[in-house]
Structure formats: structure tokens, C-alpha cells
Design a protein around this motif. Structure first.
Motif, PDB file in Angstrom:
ATOM      1  N   PHE A  52       0.825  -1.207   0.000  1.00  0.00           N
ATOM      2  CA  PHE A  52       0.000   0.000   0.000  1.00  0.00           C
ATOM      3  C   PHE A  52       0.861   1.260   0.000  1.00  0.00           C
ATOM      4  CE2 PHE A  52      -3.611  -2.723   1.089  1.00  0.00           C
ATOM      5  CZ  PHE A  52      -4.628  -2.096   0.387  1.00  0.00           C
ATOM      6  N   ALA A  53       2.002   1.229   0.675  1.00  0.00           N
ATOM      7  CA  ALA A  53       2.902   2.380   0.646  1.00  0.00           C
ATOM      8  C   ALA A  53       3.453   2.590  -0.759  1.00  0.00           C
ATOM      9  CB  ALA A  53       4.045   2.184   1.639  1.00  0.00           C
ATOM     10  N   LEU A  54       3.816   1.507  -1.431  1.00  0.00           N
ATOM     11  CA  LEU A  54       4.277   1.610  -2.814  1.00  0.00           C
ATOM     12  C   LEU A  54       3.155   2.127  -3.713  1.00  0.00           C
ATOM     13  CD1 LEU A  54       6.357  -1.685  -3.170  1.00  0.00           C
ATOM     14  CD2 LEU A  54       7.232   0.658  -2.996  1.00  0.00           C
ATOM     15  N   GLY A  55       1.943   1.669  -3.445  1.00  0.00           N
ATOM     16  CA  GLY A  55       0.802   2.177  -4.202  1.00  0.00           C
ATOM     17  C   GLY A  55       0.584   3.658  -3.976  1.00  0.00           C
ATOM     18  N   GLY A  56       0.784   4.101  -2.728  1.00  0.00           N
ATOM     19  CA  GLY A  56       0.653   5.523  -2.429  1.00  0.00           C
ATOM     20  C   GLY A  56       1.710   6.354  -3.122  1.00  0.00           C
ATOM     21  N   ALA A  57       2.952   5.869  -3.109  1.00  0.00           N
ATOM     22  CA  ALA A  57       4.044   6.587  -3.781  1.00  0.00           C
ATOM     23  C   ALA A  57       3.785   6.662  -5.278  1.00  0.00           C
ATOM     24  CB  ALA A  57       5.375   5.888  -3.502  1.00  0.00           C
ATOM     25  N   PHE A  58       3.335   5.551  -5.864  1.00  0.00           N
ATOM     26  CA  PHE A  58       3.041   5.539  -7.299  1.00  0.00           C
ATOM     27  C   PHE A  58       1.893   6.492  -7.627  1.00  0.00           C
ATOM     28  CE2 PHE A  58       0.630   3.984 -10.936  1.00  0.00           C
ATOM     29  CZ  PHE A  58       1.632   3.893 -11.903  1.00  0.00           C
ATOM     30  N   SER A  59       0.839   6.479  -6.816  1.00  0.00           N
ATOM     31  CA  SER A  59      -0.319   7.350  -7.069  1.00  0.00           C
ATOM     32  C   SER A  59       0.065   8.817  -6.953  1.00  0.00           C
ATOM     33  CB  SER A  59      -1.450   7.017  -6.093  1.00  0.00           C
ATOM     34  OG  SER A  59      -1.924   5.696  -6.295  1.00  0.00           O
ATOM     35  N   ASN A  60       0.872   9.154  -5.959  1.00  0.00           N
ATOM     36  CA  ASN A  60       1.335  10.533  -5.834  1.00  0.00           C
ATOM     37  C   ASN A  60       2.160  10.945  -7.038  1.00  0.00           C
ATOM     38  OD1 ASN A  60       0.306  11.729  -3.514  1.00  0.00           O
ATOM     39  ND2 ASN A  60       1.808  10.775  -2.180  1.00  0.00           N
TER      40      ASN A  60
ATOM     41  N   ILE B 204      -6.459  14.368  -9.805  1.00  0.00           N
ATOM     42  CA  ILE B 204      -7.124  14.521  -8.508  1.00  0.00           C
ATOM     43  C   ILE B 204      -7.532  13.157  -7.954  1.00  0.00           C
ATOM     44  CG2 ILE B 204      -9.134  15.478  -7.328  1.00  0.00           C
ATOM     45  CD1 ILE B 204      -6.998  17.515  -8.058  1.00  0.00           C
ATOM     46  N   VAL B 205      -8.021  12.277  -8.832  1.00  0.00           N
ATOM     47  CA  VAL B 205      -8.373  10.920  -8.415  1.00  0.00           C
ATOM     48  C   VAL B 205      -7.133  10.201  -7.896  1.00  0.00           C
ATOM     49  CG1 VAL B 205      -9.206   8.671  -9.206  1.00  0.00           C
ATOM     50  CG2 VAL B 205     -10.334  10.761  -9.976  1.00  0.00           C
ATOM     51  N   ALA B 206      -5.999  10.406  -8.575  1.00  0.00           N
ATOM     52  CA  ALA B 206      -4.751   9.774  -8.142  1.00  0.00           C
ATOM     53  C   ALA B 206      -4.320  10.293  -6.772  1.00  0.00           C
ATOM     54  CB  ALA B 206      -3.653  10.016  -9.173  1.00  0.00           C
ATOM     55  N   VAL B 207      -4.538  11.575  -6.515  1.00  0.00           N
ATOM     56  CA  VAL B 207      -4.220  12.145  -5.196  1.00  0.00           C
ATOM     57  C   VAL B 207      -5.057  11.464  -4.116  1.00  0.00           C
ATOM     58  CG1 VAL B 207      -4.392  14.209  -3.763  1.00  0.00           C
ATOM     59  CG2 VAL B 207      -3.442  14.381  -6.059  1.00  0.00           C
ATOM     60  N   ALA B 208      -6.351  11.296  -4.396  1.00  0.00           N
ATOM     61  CA  ALA B 208      -7.233  10.631  -3.430  1.00  0.00           C
ATOM     62  C   ALA B 208      -6.807   9.183  -3.213  1.00  0.00           C
ATOM     63  CB  ALA B 208      -8.684  10.691  -3.922  1.00  0.00           C
ATOM     64  N   ALA B 209      -6.434   8.507  -4.279  1.00  0.00           N
ATOM     65  CA  ALA B 209      -5.982   7.117  -4.162  1.00  0.00           C
ATOM     66  C   ALA B 209      -4.715   7.030  -3.321  1.00  0.00           C
ATOM     67  CB  ALA B 209      -5.734   6.526  -5.553  1.00  0.00           C
ATOM     68  N   ALA B 210      -3.820   8.001  -3.497  1.00  0.00           N
ATOM     69  CA  ALA B 210      -2.582   8.022  -2.713  1.00  0.00           C
ATOM     70  C   ALA B 210      -2.886   8.186  -1.229  1.00  0.00           C
ATOM     71  CB  ALA B 210      -1.676   9.151  -3.195  1.00  0.00           C
ATOM     72  N   ALA B 211      -3.848   9.059  -0.914  1.00  0.00           N
ATOM     73  CA  ALA B 211      -4.211   9.283   0.488  1.00  0.00           C
ATOM     74  C   ALA B 211      -4.785   8.015   1.113  1.00  0.00           C
ATOM     75  CB  ALA B 211      -5.223  10.421   0.585  1.00  0.00           C
ATOM     76  N   VAL B 212      -5.625   7.307   0.362  1.00  0.00           N
ATOM     77  CA  VAL B 212      -6.214   6.068   0.865  1.00  0.00           C
ATOM     78  C   VAL B 212      -5.129   5.012   1.081  1.00  0.00           C
ATOM     79  CG1 VAL B 212      -7.756   4.150   0.309  1.00  0.00           C
ATOM     80  CG2 VAL B 212      -8.480   6.495  -0.151  1.00  0.00           C
ATOM     81  N   CYS B 213      -4.237   4.891   0.104  1.00  0.00           N
ATOM     82  CA  CYS B 213      -3.155   3.908   0.219  1.00  0.00           C
ATOM     83  C   CYS B 213      -2.269   4.196   1.427  1.00  0.00           C
ATOM     84  CB  CYS B 213      -2.308   3.904  -1.052  1.00  0.00           C
ATOM     85  SG  CYS B 213      -3.094   3.105  -2.477  1.00  0.00           S
TER      86      CYS B 213
END
Length: 298
Positions: A9-17, A55-64
Motif C-alpha cells: 500500500f505504501a508503494l501504491g501511495g508513492a506511485f499514485s502521488n 485529482i483521483v490519483a491524489v485521493a488514491a494516494a491518500a487512501v493507500c
């Protein structure tokens, strides 16, 4: 505790950001330069699906990030966000038709290898989900004082590297404290539901520090070159998060001879981040260099 879930999930957050940064930059590049000075800039950007996808990617990063912090140690999750800069540059080479030099790819490899070496050698661990107030109070006091002190120093400096670095470090401290507070809030949400989440002080604490981090980040980007602000943010966030994980949540890392490979990993990360921050592609992503997204050389 199984660290695979928080790592993923941290990797997913970094990728989404990273993806959000590139998408929003791609949308900004589609707006004529004169439009960026108009008050209706946001309305222009809202018409671009690419910007909305950002913006969707920012939200996904926050969730991850929230899930990662709820399931793993702070000392594991936050350092992985060091990968955000190299990921953004790799994504930009595809979506913005950029070009990465051999030095750029070497720098990306250095960051990835350094992070892997440092984390494996440190083997951070800890399973606390809450911390007593006698740990929170000094941590909050130190972080707040550090942010205020860095901002005061920054405001006394002219625009340039020193000012940008101070704002960058202040941003890093705010980001780290946001993550530390979010960790407890996410566990509270999981254990007690929305009511408990909305009545715990850590929820409002991470909202306050998170808002401050965004404000300080904007000042850091405007205060001076990326080569000064980005390393301060990237390396400062990881370092401060490590300190907060140990001081607040009683997490721990290996010491003794393990410090040698940890130091090697840190050196590789530092060298790689500084090299990436000097690239014209990185400056283009932050708006420091509006054109020339196709140049990857420093």
C-alpha cells in the motif's frame, strides 16, 4: 506483523502521488501560458479529464497511505515514499514524452537500491497502534518548534537555495507528523468507527499538520530551485518519520554492524535524490522549467 500489506500500500501511495504529479503537470502544460495568470485557471483545468484524473490519483494516494499506516510501522511506510520522485520521472518519460539520460536512470537505480539496502539492513519493526500522551507531547512540541524555527529562518533569507531548503525541511517535518498522527487515527477508525475517529484529537491534529504541509510545500517550490527544496522534503520526511516511529510508537531498527549497510543505503539515496532533483525533467514537473519536458540531462 506481516509487512507485505503495508509495503504494497505504501508503494501504491508513492506511485499514485507520482502519477498525480505527472497528470496535473500534463494538464497544466495544455493551458496556454497567459492563462496561468488568470483567476479562472481552475475552471480551465476542470475541463481537462487529465487534471481530474490527477485529482483521483491524489485521493488514491491518500487512501493507500492511510491503509499502509494502519497496517504497518511508521518506520516502514514513510521511507518508501522516497520512491515518489523517481517514479514521477519514470512516469513522465512515458506520459510527457520525456527523455531520461543515462545519469538519470543511474540515479533512479541508486535510490531504489539504496532504499532496499537500508530497509533490509534496518529491518524496522513495531506493533503499537497508539501512543501515550507523555510521548506525544514532547514530539508535538519539538516538531512545532522546528517548523516555526525553520519558517522564521526561511523568511529572513532572500529567495534562493537556503530559503527553499528551510521551507523544504519545514514541509518534511509537517509531513512526518501528519503521518504519525494519521496512524493512530486510522486505527481508531478501524476499532471504534466514524464516531471515534471524529472524536479523537489525532484526527484534527493530522488535518492541521497536513494543511500546514501543503502550505509550506507551495512556499518551498516558490522560494528557490528544486535541487534545494526536493532533497530536503524527500530525505527530511523519511528521516523525521523514522525518528517519530522510534520516539512515539517505540518502533525499533537493528543497530550494531547493521548500521554500516544502513549508512551505505542512505548514501545511495542521498546521491540519487540530489541527482534527480537537478534534472530538467524534474524541474519541468514542478513548473520550475515550463517547457523542455523532453530533456533529461542535468
Amino acid at each position: 506483523m506481516d509487512v507485505l500489506v503495508p509495503v504494497l500500500f505504501a508503494l501504491g501511495g508513492a506511485f499514485s502521488n507520482a502519477l498525480a504529479t505527472v497528470l496535473q503537470r500534463k494538464a497544466a502544460l495544455s493551458v496556454p501560458r497567459s492563462d496561468t495568470l488568470r483567476a479562472r485557471l481552475m475552471l480551465d483545468l476542470l475541463r481537462h479529464p487529465v487534471w481530474l484524473a490527477g485529482i483521483v490519483a491524489v485521493a488514491a494516494a491518500a487512501v493507500c497511505q492511510a491503509v499502509a499506516l494502519a497496517t504497518g510501522p511508521l518506520t516502514v511506510v514513510q521511507p518508501l515514499f522516497v520512491l515518489e520522485l523517481p517514479l514521477a520521472l519514470v512516469i513522465a518519460t512515458v506520459l510527457l514524452h520525456g527523455r531520461m539520460s543515462r545519469l538519470g536512470w543511474a540515479a533512479v537505480s541508486a535510490v531504489v537500491a539504496g532504499l532496499a539496502v537500508a530497509l533490509v539492513a534496518a529491518s524496522p519493526a513495531g506493533d503499537r497502534t497508539h501512543a501515550p500522551m507523555d510521548r506525544w507531547v514532547p514530539a508535538l512540541a519539538v516538531c512545532a518548534a522546528a517548523i516555526v524555527g525553520l519558517v522564521v529562518v526561511a523568511l529572513r533569507r532572500p529567495e534562493g537555495r537556503a530559503r527553499a531548503a528551510c521551507f523544504g525541511l519545514a514541509t518534511a517535518v509537517a509531513y512526518a507528523m501528519t503521518a504519525a498522527l494519521m496512524k493512530t487515527s486510522m486505527h481508531t477508525l478501524d476499532d471504534g468507527g466514524v464516531t471515534a475517529f471524529l472524536t479523537t484529537w489525532q484526527t484534527y491534529g493530522f488535518a492541521l499538520f497536513g494543511g500546514a504541509a501543503l502550505f509550506l510545500l507551495e512556499n518551498a517550490m516558490q522560494a528557490g530551485p528544486l535541487v534545494a527544496s526536493q532533497p530536503a522534503i524527500t530525505l527530511g520526511d523519511a528521516s523525521m518519520s523514522l525518528a517519530l516511529g522510534i520516539a512515539v510508537y517505540a518502533e525499533y531498527v537493528r543497530t550494531g554492524w547493521w548500521l554500516l549497510p544502513q549508512l551505505l543505503g542512505v548514501v545511495l539515496i542521498v546521491v540519487g535524490v540530489f541527482a534527480l532533483s537537478r534534472m530538467s525533467l524534474a524541474r519541468a514537473l514542478t513548473g520550475e522549467d515550463r517547457p523542455a519536458v523532453g530533456a533529461g540531462a542535468p
